[in-house]
Scaffold this motif. Structure first.
Motif, mmCIF file in Angstrom:
data_model
loop_
_atom_site.group_PDB
_atom_site.id
_atom_site.type_symbol
_atom_site.label_atom_id
_atom_site.label_comp_id
_atom_site.label_asym_id
_atom_site.label_seq_id
_atom_site.Cartn_x
_atom_site.Cartn_y
_atom_site.Cartn_z
ATOM 1 N N ILE A 49 81.580 -20.938 13.221
ATOM 2 C CA ILE A 49 82.537 -21.622 12.353
ATOM 3 C C ILE A 49 81.774 -22.638 11.514
ATOM 4 O O ILE A 49 81.239 -23.619 12.036
ATOM 5 C CB ILE A 49 83.646 -22.312 13.176
ATOM 6 N N ARG A 50 81.724 -22.397 10.224
ATOM 7 C CA ARG A 50 80.986 -23.288 9.339
ATOM 8 C C ARG A 50 81.854 -24.494 8.964
ATOM 9 O O ARG A 50 83.045 -24.335 8.668
ATOM 10 C CB ARG A 50 80.555 -22.548 8.078
ATOM 11 N N ASP A 75 84.094 -24.309 6.006
ATOM 12 C CA ASP A 75 85.255 -23.417 6.072
ATOM 13 C C ASP A 75 86.479 -24.095 6.675
ATOM 14 O O ASP A 75 87.532 -23.469 6.819
ATOM 15 C CB ASP A 75 84.922 -22.166 6.901
ATOM 16 N N LEU A 76 86.328 -25.362 7.052
ATOM 17 C CA LEU A 76 87.416 -26.078 7.715
ATOM 18 C C LEU A 76 87.982 -27.199 6.846
ATOM 19 O O LEU A 76 87.258 -27.857 6.098
ATOM 20 C CB LEU A 76 86.930 -26.696 9.034
ATOM 21 N N ILE A 127 94.024 -28.356 11.950
ATOM 22 C CA ILE A 127 92.780 -27.722 11.516
ATOM 23 C C ILE A 127 93.122 -26.463 10.744
ATOM 24 O O ILE A 127 93.813 -25.571 11.258
ATOM 25 C CB ILE A 127 91.879 -27.377 12.719
ATOM 26 N N HIS A 153 91.558 -23.147 8.919
ATOM 27 C CA HIS A 153 90.379 -22.313 8.713
ATOM 28 C C HIS A 153 90.607 -21.544 7.424
ATOM 29 O O HIS A 153 91.407 -20.601 7.375
ATOM 30 C CB HIS A 153 90.177 -21.358 9.897
ATOM 31 N N SER A 155 90.330 -17.431 6.928
ATOM 32 C CA SER A 155 91.307 -16.595 7.634
ATOM 33 C C SER A 155 92.745 -17.029 7.385
ATOM 34 O O SER A 155 93.684 -16.266 7.626
ATOM 35 C CB SER A 155 91.037 -16.622 9.142
ATOM 36 N N MET A 168 89.979 -26.915 18.259
ATOM 37 C CA MET A 168 88.847 -26.039 17.985
ATOM 38 C C MET A 168 88.769 -24.905 18.998
ATOM 39 O O MET A 168 88.398 -23.778 18.675
ATOM 40 C CB MET A 168 87.542 -26.829 17.966
ATOM 41 N N LEU A 195 91.410 -22.437 17.854
ATOM 42 C CA LEU A 195 90.955 -21.752 16.639
ATOM 43 C C LEU A 195 89.879 -20.733 16.959
ATOM 44 O O LEU A 195 89.920 -19.588 16.481
ATOM 45 C CB LEU A 195 90.423 -22.782 15.633
ATOM 46 N N ARG A 196 88.922 -21.120 17.791
ATOM 47 C CA ARG A 196 87.834 -20.209 18.131
ATOM 48 C C ARG A 196 88.370 -18.972 18.847
ATOM 49 O O ARG A 196 87.934 -17.841 18.590
ATOM 50 C CB ARG A 196 86.812 -20.944 19.008
ATOM 51 N N LEU A 209 90.113 -16.681 16.252
ATOM 52 C CA LEU A 209 89.139 -15.966 15.420
ATOM 53 C C LEU A 209 88.444 -14.871 16.228
ATOM 54 O O LEU A 209 88.155 -13.788 15.712
ATOM 55 C CB LEU A 209 88.108 -16.956 14.864
#
Length: 360
Positions: A216-217, A220-221, A245, A247, A250, A270, A273-274, A277
Motif C-alpha cells: 500500500i503506497r 494511494d491513501l 481511510i 484507498h 480501488s 489499515m 483495508l489490507r 485488498l
C-alpha cells in the motif's frame, strides 16, 4: 489406504526442519524462521496423531480378539470398548488424511469478519447483531481473541454493518466457511400478527493480510480524521479520534472509531483495508483456479445463500452440504463445532479426490 510411505516422507521433512532450526543463524531471517516453525508445528502434530492412530488401532485389534475369547466378562468389556475405539480410530484417520493434503497457508491466519444487514430492514440489522454474538461466543469456546473494529449501529439495537477481528490458532481454517448470505426466518418483535418474516445478513470472512502480501503506497491513501459518534461521553465530542481511510485506486473506504486513540483507530483501519485488498487479489486469482472446489463451500462469495436459521422450528440448515440441526438455540450460542466439522469433512473429500488420494 496405507499412509506409511507418506508419513515417512513427512518425517524426513521434519528432520530437515529440526536441523535448520538448530543452526545459530536460524533467526537471521524472521519471516523464514516463522514459516519454518509453523511448518514444524504442523508436522510434529501430524506425527503425534500418527502415533495415536497406530496405538488406537492396536487397542481396537486387541479388543476384537478379547471379544472372541472364552472369558465372558472380558469379552463383554471388550465389546463395550469396540465402538469407542472404532470412532477414535476413524477420527484420527481423517485427521491424518487432512494433514497429508497440501496445506493452504491462509488457514493459519487470523480473520477479519464483516457482517452486513441485508434484506429485511430493522429485522435484518437485528439478525446481523445475532450473528456477531454467535461468532463472539464461538471464539470464546475456541479460546480465541475477539476484537470489535468498526460498526454502524441501527436505531433498533442491531447493526447495519459491523467488522471484527478474531485472532488465535488457525482461526481462518475454521471461520472461512461463514462467508455468504445467511437467511433467518422468524417472527420479528415488531410483528403484531405473529407472521414469520424472512431477512438476510451477509458475512465475509477475510484472512488477515500481512504487509508482505499487499503493498500500500502512501500516495494511494487519503486519510481523514473526524469526531466519533455514539456513546462515549465528552471525550468523543472533543477529540477527532475517528479515522477514515480512502484507498484511491480501488475506491475502498474504511472508517474506524472503536478506540479512543486516533493512532489505534488508524492501525485497525489499515488492518481492515489490507484484508479487503487481499480479498480482491485472491478473488482475481481464484477466477483462474480450478472450478471443482467451488462446489465444496461455494465460491466463498458474499452473494451466495449458504444457510437458513428457522426459529419457529428450532432448525438450522446449511445448504452447501445439506446438513440440518434442530439445535438452533445452541448454534446461536456459538455451538458451531459439529457444523464446522461436517464442512471440513466435505472439503476434505473433494481435496482428497483432487489429490488422487482415497476419500473416506
Amino acid at each position: 489406504m496405507d499412509y506409511s510411505s507418506l508419513i515417512e516422507k513427512r518425517l524426513e521433512r521434519l528432520r530437515e526442519l529440526e536441523d535448520s532450526m538448530s543452526r545459530a543463524d536460524f533467526f537471521s531471517d524472521q519471516k523464514k524462521a516463522s514459516e519454518t516453525m509453523r511448518e514444524h508445528g504442523h508436522l510434529k502434530k501430524l506425527m503425534d496423531t500418527w502415533e495415536a492412530y497406530k496405538s488406537s488401532r492396536k487397542e481396537l485389534e486387541d479388543s476384537r480378539e478379547l471379544a472372541k475369547g472364552e472369558d465372558p466378562e472380558m469379552a463383554e468389556l471388550a465389546e463395550l470398548e469396540i465402538p469407542r475405539l472404532e470412532e477414535r480410530v476413524e477420527k484420527l484417520r481423517l485427521d491424518i488424511q487432512y494433514s497429508l493434503l497440501p496445506r493452504d497457508e491462509m488457514e493459519d491466519r487470523d480473520a477479519i469478519v464483516e457482517i452486513r444487514a441485508g434484506t429485511g430492514g430493522d429485522e435484518a440489522s437485528l439478525f446481523a447483531g445475532d450473528l456477531l454474538r454467535m461468532y463472539e461466543r464461538y471464539a470464546e469456546r475456541k479460546g480465541w481473541k475477539f476484537e470489535p473494529m468498526e460498526s454502524s449501529p441501527s436505531e433498533v439495537g442491531g447493526f447495519k454493518e459491523v467488522v471484527c477481528r478474531i485472532s488465535g490458532s488457525e482461526v481462518f481454517r475454521f471461520m472461512k466457511y461463514e462467508s455468504g448470505v445467511h437467511r433467518v426466518q422468524r417472527v420479528p418483535e415488531t410483528e403484531a400478527q405473529g407472521r414469520i418474516h424472512t431477512s438476510t445478513a451477509t458475512v465475509a470472512v477475510l484472512p488477515e493480510a500481512e504487509e508482505v502480501d499487499i503493498e500500500i503506497r502512501p500516495e494511494d491513501l487519503r486519510i481523514e480524521t473526524c469526531r466519533s459518534g455514539g456513546a462515549g461521553g465528552q471525550h468523543v465530542n472533543r477529540t477527532e479520534s475517528a479515522v477514515q481511510i480512502f484507498h484511491l485506486p480501488s475506491g475502498i473506504m474504511v472508517r474506524c472509531e472503536e478506540e479512543r486513540s486516533q493512532m489505534k483507530n488508524r492501525e485497525k483501519g489499515m488492518k481492515i483495508l489490507r484484508a479487503k485488498l487481499f480479498e480482491m487479489k485472491q478473488r482475481a486469482e481464484h477466477e483462474q483456479y480450478s472450478a471443482k472446489r467451488r462446489s465444496l463451500i461455494g465460491s466463498g462469495g458474499r452473494e451466495e445463500k449458504i444457510r437458513t436459521y428457522n426459529f419457529p422450528q428450532n432448525r438450522m440448515t446449511d445448504h452447501r452440504i445439506g446438513f440440518t440441526s434442530y439445535n438452533l438455540e445452541g448454534v446461536m450460542m456459538g455451538e458451531l463445532e459439529e457444523l464446522v466439522e461436517r464442512l471440513q469433512h466435505a472439503e476434505m473429500q473433494e481435496r482428497l479426490a483432487e489429490a488422487g488420494l482415497e476419500p473416506a
